[in-house]
Write a protein that holds these residues in place. Sequence first.
Motif, PDB file in Angstrom:
ATOM      1  N   THR A  33      60.389 -10.666  59.799  1.00 14.69           N
ATOM      2  CA  THR A  33      59.783 -11.913  59.204  1.00 14.69           C
ATOM      3  C   THR A  33      59.232 -11.509  57.798  1.00 14.69           C
ATOM      4  OG1 THR A  33      57.558 -11.998  59.802  1.00 14.69           O
ATOM      5  CG2 THR A  33      58.903 -13.145  61.330  1.00 14.69           C
ATOM      6  N   ARG A  34      59.156 -12.758  56.941  1.00 14.80           N
ATOM      7  CA  ARG A  34      58.682 -12.405  55.571  1.00 14.80           C
ATOM      8  C   ARG A  34      57.502 -11.664  55.615  1.00 14.80           C
ATOM      9  NH1 ARG A  34      60.760 -13.395  50.886  1.00 14.80           N
ATOM     10  NH2 ARG A  34      62.338 -14.712  51.439  1.00 14.80           N
ATOM     11  N   GLY A  70      55.356 -21.843  59.656  1.00 15.20           N
ATOM     12  CA  GLY A  70      55.920 -21.538  58.261  1.00 15.20           C
ATOM     13  C   GLY A  70      56.681 -20.054  58.459  1.00 15.20           C
ATOM     14  N   GLU A  72      59.189 -17.184  58.197  1.00 15.84           N
ATOM     15  CA  GLU A  72      60.875 -16.924  58.058  1.00 15.84           C
ATOM     16  C   GLU A  72      61.151 -15.797  58.398  1.00 15.84           C
ATOM     17  OE1 GLU A  72      63.568 -16.852  54.015  1.00 15.84           O
ATOM     18  OE2 GLU A  72      61.538 -16.877  53.576  1.00 15.84           O
ATOM     19  N   LEU A  74      63.794 -12.742  58.178  1.00 16.12           N
ATOM     20  CA  LEU A  74      64.691 -12.331  57.459  1.00 16.12           C
ATOM     21  C   LEU A  74      65.775 -11.317  57.911  1.00 16.12           C
ATOM     22  CD1 LEU A  74      62.195 -11.508  54.395  1.00 16.12           C
ATOM     23  CD2 LEU A  74      63.719 -13.168  54.591  1.00 16.12           C
ATOM     24  N   LEU A 103      65.154 -21.154  61.199  1.00 14.02           N
ATOM     25  CA  LEU A 103      64.000 -20.378  60.714  1.00 14.02           C
ATOM     26  C   LEU A 103      64.291 -19.282  59.797  1.00 14.02           C
ATOM     27  CD1 LEU A 103      62.626 -20.870  64.234  1.00 14.02           C
ATOM     28  CD2 LEU A 103      61.641 -21.655  62.095  1.00 14.02           C
ATOM     29  N   GLY A 104      65.573 -19.033  59.382  1.00 14.77           N
ATOM     30  CA  GLY A 104      65.798 -17.830  58.568  1.00 14.77           C
ATOM     31  C   GLY A 104      67.293 -18.101  57.757  1.00 14.77           C
ATOM     32  N   ASN A 106      68.083 -17.334  55.202  1.00 18.14           N
ATOM     33  CA  ASN A 106      68.383 -16.115  54.195  1.00 18.14           C
ATOM     34  C   ASN A 106      68.420 -14.862  55.024  1.00 18.14           C
ATOM     35  OD1 ASN A 106      68.333 -17.594  51.550  1.00 18.14           O
ATOM     36  ND2 ASN A 106      66.251 -17.591  52.059  1.00 18.14           N
TER      37      ASN A 106
END
Length: 136
Positions: A33-34, A70, A72, A74, A103-104, A106
């Motif tokens: 995740t981010r 929240g 994200e 990746l 949920l991602g 990007n």
Amino acid sequence: MTGLSDLDTQAKTALLTAYAPYSHLRVGAAVRTRSGATYRGCNVECASYTLGGCAERAAIAAAVQAEGPGVEILEVAIYARNARDEEQIIPPCGGCRQMIMELGPNARVRFLGEGGMRVDLPITDLLPHAFALVQG
Ligand code: THU
């Protein structure tokens, strides 16, 4: 198989807990995740077949449970072995592509491709013209 990234290796580890007595296809997935944290998931089957779930969605659920709405995604990595314990090419199914996109958007997704090389593609390439719910 060479060229495994750290996340690929985590997906390979996740496969060890797969519950796949019906298909005998064991799948592991790992997401980053981010926040930089990583989460794992495996497929979990059921005698009532349609109740079973994919490894990717289990990994995404673990990420949401740890980081909240929240989160994200990746990166996603997938690793699978068949009944003969051979590594198998498993691109994510359509449902998992939809969930990764949600949920991602990007995210990059890695899985074994033809010829032994790992495919590493943006989710937008795997799911063009994605459905998204527009809140009215
Ligand atoms: N499976 C996954 O875990 N991920 C995918 O993207 C495709 C399919 C699992 C579900 C089921 O347990 C088994 O593979 C055979 O379909």
